[in-house]
Motif scaffolding. Structure first.
Motif, mmCIF file in Angstrom:
data_model
loop_
_atom_site.group_PDB
_atom_site.id
_atom_site.type_symbol
_atom_site.label_atom_id
_atom_site.label_comp_id
_atom_site.label_asym_id
_atom_site.label_seq_id
_atom_site.Cartn_x
_atom_site.Cartn_y
_atom_site.Cartn_z
ATOM 1 N N LEU A 197 0.853 -1.190 0.000
ATOM 2 C CA LEU A 197 0.000 0.000 0.000
ATOM 3 C C LEU A 197 0.885 1.235 0.000
ATOM 4 N N LYS A 198 0.396 2.298 -0.608
ATOM 5 C CA LYS A 198 1.183 3.537 -0.636
ATOM 6 C C LYS A 198 1.222 4.177 0.748
ATOM 7 N N ASN A 199 0.073 4.271 1.415
ATOM 8 C CA ASN A 199 -0.022 4.929 2.717
ATOM 9 C C ASN A 199 -0.639 3.995 3.752
ATOM 10 N N HIS A 200 -0.239 4.183 5.006
ATOM 11 C CA HIS A 200 -0.778 3.421 6.130
ATOM 12 C C HIS A 200 -1.187 4.426 7.198
ATOM 13 N N ARG A 201 -2.432 4.322 7.660
ATOM 14 C CA ARG A 201 -2.977 5.299 8.599
ATOM 15 C C ARG A 201 -3.154 4.678 9.982
ATOM 16 N N CYS A 202 -2.774 5.445 11.013
ATOM 17 C CA CYS A 202 -2.978 5.029 12.393
ATOM 18 C C CYS A 202 -4.474 5.144 12.700
ATOM 19 N N PRO A 203 -5.100 4.082 13.226
ATOM 20 C CA PRO A 203 -6.541 4.142 13.496
ATOM 21 C C PRO A 203 -6.900 5.046 14.683
ATOM 22 N N GLU A 204 -5.939 5.394 15.527
ATOM 23 C CA GLU A 204 -6.220 6.213 16.711
ATOM 24 C C GLU A 204 -6.136 7.710 16.412
ATOM 25 N N CYS A 205 -5.010 8.158 15.855
ATOM 26 C CA CYS A 205 -4.820 9.605 15.650
ATOM 27 C C CYS A 205 -4.948 10.025 14.190
ATOM 28 N N GLY A 206 -4.912 9.059 13.250
ATOM 29 C CA GLY A 206 -5.058 9.381 11.834
ATOM 30 C C GLY A 206 -3.767 9.765 11.139
ATOM 31 N N SER A 207 -2.633 9.669 11.817
ATOM 32 C CA SER A 207 -1.355 9.998 11.185
ATOM 33 C C SER A 207 -1.061 8.991 10.077
ATOM 34 N N VAL A 208 -0.527 9.483 8.970
ATOM 35 C CA VAL A 208 -0.284 8.645 7.795
ATOM 36 C C VAL A 208 1.215 8.413 7.633
ATOM 37 N N TYR A 209 1.589 7.142 7.358
ATOM 38 C CA TYR A 209 2.985 6.745 7.172
ATOM 39 C C TYR A 209 3.133 6.097 5.802
ATOM 40 N N THR A 210 4.294 6.270 5.197
ATOM 41 C CA THR A 210 4.612 5.612 3.934
ATOM 42 C C THR A 210 6.016 5.031 4.032
ATOM 43 N N LEU A 211 6.238 3.925 3.339
ATOM 44 C CA LEU A 211 7.535 3.251 3.389
ATOM 45 C C LEU A 211 8.476 3.841 2.347
ATOM 46 N N ASN A 212 9.636 4.299 2.788
ATOM 47 C CA ASN A 212 10.684 4.792 1.909
ATOM 48 C C ASN A 212 11.678 3.635 1.723
ATOM 49 N N PHE A 213 11.340 2.720 0.801
ATOM 50 C CA PHE A 213 12.133 1.507 0.587
ATOM 51 C C PHE A 213 13.407 1.835 -0.174
ATOM 52 N N GLN A 214 14.570 1.499 0.424
ATOM 53 C CA GLN A 214 15.865 1.765 -0.188
ATOM 54 C C GLN A 214 16.677 0.486 -0.393
ATOM 55 N N GLY A 215 16.044 -0.676 -0.267
ATOM 56 C CA GLY A 215 16.755 -1.948 -0.341
ATOM 57 C C GLY A 215 16.878 -2.495 -1.747
ATOM 58 N N ASP A 216 17.247 -3.761 -1.814
ATOM 59 C CA ASP A 216 17.429 -4.462 -3.074
ATOM 60 C C ASP A 216 16.077 -4.707 -3.734
ATOM 61 N N GLU A 217 15.969 -4.360 -5.004
ATOM 62 C CA GLU A 217 14.706 -4.513 -5.738
ATOM 63 C C GLU A 217 14.275 -5.982 -5.844
ATOM 64 N N ALA A 218 15.214 -6.916 -5.751
ATOM 65 C CA ALA A 218 14.869 -8.336 -5.838
ATOM 66 C C ALA A 218 13.986 -8.760 -4.658
ATOM 67 N N LEU A 219 14.087 -8.075 -3.538
ATOM 68 C CA LEU A 219 13.238 -8.404 -2.391
ATOM 69 C C LEU A 219 11.774 -8.105 -2.658
ATOM 70 N N LEU A 220 11.497 -7.143 -3.528
ATOM 71 C CA LEU A 220 10.119 -6.806 -3.856
ATOM 72 C C LEU A 220 9.445 -7.895 -4.671
ATOM 73 N N HIS A 221 10.220 -8.668 -5.395
ATOM 74 C CA HIS A 221 9.665 -9.675 -6.311
ATOM 75 C C HIS A 221 9.909 -11.103 -5.822
ATOM 76 N N GLY A 222 10.070 -11.268 -4.525
ATOM 77 C CA GLY A 222 10.264 -12.602 -3.969
ATOM 78 C C GLY A 222 11.671 -13.117 -4.101
ATOM 79 N N GLY A 223 12.656 -12.250 -4.300
ATOM 80 C CA GLY A 223 14.032 -12.668 -4.445
ATOM 81 C C GLY A 223 14.707 -12.980 -3.122
ATOM 82 N N GLY A 224 14.061 -12.642 -2.004
ATOM 83 C CA GLY A 224 14.630 -12.919 -0.686
ATOM 84 C C GLY A 224 14.368 -14.355 -0.266
ATOM 85 N N HIS A 225 14.885 -14.753 0.875
ATOM 86 C CA HIS A 225 14.709 -16.128 1.340
ATOM 87 C C HIS A 225 13.520 -16.283 2.278
ATOM 88 N N HIS A 226 12.773 -15.209 2.532
ATOM 89 C CA HIS A 226 11.642 -15.308 3.464
ATOM 90 C C HIS A 226 10.363 -15.564 2.742
#
Length: 159
Positions: A130-159
């Motif tokens: 998801l682009k944004n994630h909202r706190c259900p209590e206060c409504g603050s919005v967070y977004t992930l600033n992903f700076q890692g290896d692109e292979a992890l996005l496509h299942g390239g990791g071991h998890h």
């Protein structure tokens, strides 16, 4: 008992024969492995030297693995796990969400509200799905600033 002694006498000449020494076969390592080792390449050594006999080991001498990695980082003045809290100087909105730096496609974020400690900690699983994630209590919005290896996005990791 006598039959056992006779069987030993029958076997004893075979035991007295000289044992033929087997040839020792040496396998040479390939040039690339030898050159690689002598050049000092490879992963960092995360095993401590240990303590000398009769001494009590220090943390630097006995730590291993990820503990040693963290300890060596602290000696260099580097926080290797980046455990600083997020600087929340404003309430995150959909137009301007709070960026959360990560080297992995998801991260746990504990929101305590804005201003700080205005509500109990609510844990959010911020990820790249998801682009944004909202706190259900206060409504603050967070977004992930992903700076890692692109292979992890496509299942390239071991998890």
């Amino acid at each position: 008992m006598a039959s056992i002694l006779r069987s030993f006498k029958a076997i004893s000449p075979a035991l007295r024969r000289p044992i033929v020494a087997q040839k020792q076969i040496n396998f040479a390592r390939t040039f690339t492995v030898s050159a690689n080792r002598s050049a000092g390449h490879g992963p960092p050594q995360l095993l401590g030297p240990g303590a000398k006999a009769g001494e009590v080991p220090t943390d630097e001498a006995q730590s291993t693995g990820i503990e040693r990695f963290e300890l060596l980082g602290k000696l260099e003045g580097v926080d290797v796990f980046d455990m600083r809290p997020l600087e929340i100087t404003r309430l995150g909105t959909v137009a301007e969400p709070i960026p959360v730096y990560s080297l992995y496609p998801e991260r746990q974020v504990g929101c305590t509200g804005y201003p700080a400690d205005s509500h109990d900690t609510i844990w959010l699983n911020v990820n790249t799905e998801l682009k944004n994630h909202r706190c259900p209590e206060c409504g603050s919005v967070y977004t992930l600033n992903f700076q890692g290896d692109e292979a992890l996005l496509h299942g390239g990791g071991h998890h």
